[in-house]
Design a protein around this motif. Structure first.
Motif, PDB file in Angstrom:
ATOM      1  N   TYR A 172      -1.808   8.954   0.429  1.00 40.42           N
ATOM      2  CA  TYR A 172      -2.819   8.172  -0.302  1.00 40.42           C
ATOM      3  C   TYR A 172      -3.390   7.033   0.538  1.00 40.42           C
ATOM      4  O   TYR A 172      -4.618   6.870   0.614  1.00 40.42           O
ATOM      5  N   PRO A 173      -2.562   6.212   1.199  1.00 41.75           N
ATOM      6  CA  PRO A 173      -3.129   5.104   1.992  1.00 41.75           C
ATOM      7  C   PRO A 173      -3.955   5.577   3.183  1.00 41.75           C
ATOM      8  O   PRO A 173      -4.836   4.838   3.644  1.00 41.75           O
ATOM      9  N   VAL A 174      -3.678   6.777   3.681  1.00 45.67           N
ATOM     10  CA  VAL A 174      -4.462   7.294   4.795  1.00 45.67           C
ATOM     11  C   VAL A 174      -5.907   7.496   4.368  1.00 45.67           C
ATOM     12  O   VAL A 174      -6.849   7.187   5.102  1.00 45.67           O
ATOM     13  N   ARG A 175      -6.083   7.985   3.151  1.00 44.44           N
ATOM     14  CA  ARG A 175      -7.436   8.250   2.649  1.00 44.44           C
ATOM     15  C   ARG A 175      -8.120   6.999   2.128  1.00 44.44           C
ATOM     16  O   ARG A 175      -9.325   6.811   2.319  1.00 44.44           O
ATOM     17  N   TYR A 176      -7.357   6.115   1.447  1.00 43.44           N
ATOM     18  CA  TYR A 176      -7.978   5.010   0.717  1.00 43.44           C
ATOM     19  C   TYR A 176      -7.684   3.623   1.291  1.00 43.44           C
ATOM     20  O   TYR A 176      -8.200   2.630   0.775  1.00 43.44           O
ATOM     21  N   GLY A 177      -6.851   3.546   2.307  1.00 41.21           N
ATOM     22  CA  GLY A 177      -6.620   2.266   2.964  1.00 41.21           C
ATOM     23  C   GLY A 177      -5.592   1.373   2.295  1.00 41.21           C
ATOM     24  O   GLY A 177      -5.283   0.288   2.803  1.00 41.21           O
ATOM     25  N   GLN A 178      -5.060   1.784   1.172  1.00 44.06           N
ATOM     26  CA  GLN A 178      -4.006   1.035   0.487  1.00 44.06           C
ATOM     27  C   GLN A 178      -3.245   1.987  -0.418  1.00 44.06           C
ATOM     28  O   GLN A 178      -3.707   3.094  -0.700  1.00 44.06           O
ATOM     29  N   ASP A 179      -2.056   1.561  -0.858  1.00 38.49           N
ATOM     30  CA  ASP A 179      -1.236   2.478  -1.641  1.00 38.49           C
ATOM     31  C   ASP A 179      -1.781   2.641  -3.060  1.00 38.49           C
ATOM     32  O   ASP A 179      -2.651   1.881  -3.512  1.00 38.49           O
ATOM     33  N   PHE A 180      -1.268   3.637  -3.746  1.00 40.07           N
ATOM     34  CA  PHE A 180      -1.731   4.015  -5.082  1.00 40.07           C
ATOM     35  C   PHE A 180      -1.674   2.844  -6.052  1.00 40.07           C
ATOM     36  O   PHE A 180      -2.630   2.575  -6.792  1.00 40.07           O
ATOM     37  N   TRP A 181      -0.550   2.132  -6.062  1.00 43.16           N
ATOM     38  CA  TRP A 181      -0.354   1.078  -7.055  1.00 43.16           C
ATOM     39  C   TRP A 181      -1.264  -0.114  -6.790  1.00 43.16           C
ATOM     40  O   TRP A 181      -1.756  -0.738  -7.745  1.00 43.16           O
ATOM     41  N   THR A 182      -1.514  -0.435  -5.519  1.00 45.93           N
ATOM     42  CA  THR A 182      -2.451  -1.508  -5.189  1.00 45.93           C
ATOM     43  C   THR A 182      -3.861  -1.126  -5.619  1.00 45.93           C
ATOM     44  O   THR A 182      -4.627  -1.968  -6.129  1.00 45.93           O
TER      45      THR A 182
END
Length: 312
Positions: free
Chosen positions: A111-121
């Motif tokens: 998830y952070p690879v695609r969106y730059g931050q983790d799911f919960w953030t």
């Protein structure tokens, strides 16, 4: 098994709102394109494939959603629309599967690879994602709640603390079936507000308390049992230890409801989305023992979920 075309076509159809838009008002791709701000030729190609799948059909007035395709509508009541929409929590997270190779190489979420931050953030910063996630959890619980209430003796506890309990549908059902019990729900504040409303609708305001907060922080004390329903599989071992530690310091009995590693597909979802995984019974015993907790019993409460009762 290797084709991506149909799954992505369905997700794009949901994201564009086609199942609902074309349910009662057929239209051609050329008519729809300006309304949806898409390319008319590309939309026609998409609608043609949806017709091949039986999701749409051609009529004299244009494309129309079939009864089968209506199952993808926002009001279908099955949760599919929320799971597939590109801008919902689950639909957005599933797109991270394009980076599954990263998770396999590193053991970390994609998830952070695609969106730059983790799911919960991401959820914390975008209210509509948090709302979609909360609704997803409520939808998942709908068929499970009666089984969970029926298949375990909740009446043994005077006060049950539901840690990370979402909007409170499970706690409400347990308390409704056991009038002598009280409940305390702990959730992040945005979700906690929804839980207060749900518990109020059930007429349980006088028997419940809702605390806005994280399960990584100190939990309310005084509960007879602390319930973690589908919480630990969202986290790696380090974070799971932190959650169990908070439960163990607050009370002497912890109830963990999880799948015991029965779905290989779900394991990959947990890995890619969160860096978590389903665990086996011995994994849970190992985690709990570090906090002075010993497994007392295992009760199957749904077809795919078991309740592990740990005591100090």
């Amino acid at each position: 098994m290797s084709g991506l075309i149909t799954p992505m076509a369905l997700r794009v159809a949901v994201t564009l709102g086609l199942p609902d838009r074309l349910r009662d008002n057929p239209a051609t791709a050329r008519e729809l394109a300006p309304e949806l701000e898409v390319d008319p030729l590309a939309l026609d190609l998409l609608l043609a494939h949806l017709t091949t799948l039986g999701v749409a059909e051609r009529t004299a007035s244009g494309y129309r959603t079939t009864d089968f395709g209506a199952l993808l509508g926002a009001g279908a009541g099955n949760g599919l629309n929320n799971l597939l929409h590109h801008d919902s929590a689950a639909g957005r997270a599933d797109l991270a599967f394009v980076d599954l190779v990263h998770s396999v190489r590193t053991g970390e979420p994609a998830y952070p690879v695609r969106y730059g931050q983790d799911f919960w953030t991401d959820l914390a910063g975008q209210r509509h994602l948090r709302d979609a996630f909360d609704q997803q959890m409520t939808d998942r619980m709908r068929n499970w709640v009666p089984q969970i209430v029926r298949n375990y003796d909740w009446s043994r506890f005077g006060t049950l603390v539901d840690v990370g309990g979402g909007h409170g549908s499970l706690l409400a059902a347990i308390l409704t079936a056991n009038p002598a019990m009280r409940g305390h729900l702990v959730e992040l504040e945005d979700t906690a507000a929804g839980a207060r409303a749900v518990l109020g609708l059930y007429g349980l305001g006088g028997r419940t308390e809702v605390t806005g907060g994280s399960f990584f922080d100190p939990l309310p004390t005084g509960g007879d049992a602390y319930l973690l329903f589908d919480v630990l599989h969202d986290w790696d071992d380090e974070q799971a230890h932190r959650i169990l530690a908070r439960c163990a310091e607050a009370g002497d009995r912890v109830l963990v409801v999880e799948s015991l590693g029965e779905s290989t597909e779900f394991d990959l979802v947990m890995l890619v989305h969160f860096g978590g995984r389903d665990r086996g019974l011995h994994d849970f015993e190992r985690l709990a023992s570090a906090h002075g907790l010993k497994l007392e019993s295992v009760t199957q409460v749904t077809g795919g979920r078991s309740l592990l009762e740990f005591t100090r």
